[in-house]
Design a protein around this motif. Sequence first.
Motif: not given
Length: 242
Positions: A72-90
Amino acid sequence: MRIPRFYDPQTLTEGNDIQLSDDVVQHVSRALRMKPGDYITLFNGDGFEYKTLLTQVEKRTVSARIETLLTVRTESPLTVNIGQCISRGERMDYAVQKSTEMGVKKISPLLSERCEVKLPKERQAKRISHWHQIAVSACEQSGRVIPPEIDMPSQLEQWLAQQDADLKLVLHHHSEQPLQEMSPPHSVALLIGPEGGLTEDEVELAVSYGFKPLTLGPRVMRTETAPIAALTLLNYLWGDVS
């Protein structure tokens, strides 16, 4: 009718008979009440899908035969690593879910000065497992075959120092250069602040590690909205969104 998709972390080999994992059994046997002769699609993170025939369905165990390996071809060719500061709950759950749907390769939960979430070390493994399950469910729904990696929480500067992506970006209200004018990257590290935003010192720290400020327009986005908007734009420019 759409064939149900499930993540099963065990080794999957075309032609083999297997016992489905407990999580998949719960969906197949109890929730969907599927029967022998029905088909499901399995994936385990190796980049493929497997068309699988149910051969025996009981309340607590389900046997199946892997019939066909599918590319299958569903994975993006662009590799992105997100540094996401933690937020609350949902809010953090939402960011993980939607980032996964948009093709992120890695999510790194970060602790910053204005981060309102205190996550003791004894709770971190449980929280990572929770976010991993959210990502897996998002992969099942969206057609992805490789769930994103989710790191253990780390301090902001520790994460900044580890990034070696082609392009490093920090969301900020001021952008020096439009994305369209930047050289097309193969990999991106993207820093997103907490609910209260990054401090000016933290933005300057990111810049000192080679991050470029990026704005997504004149409106202020919530911390859980920003990764969706950013990933959409990045994949439109250099990935597989058209």
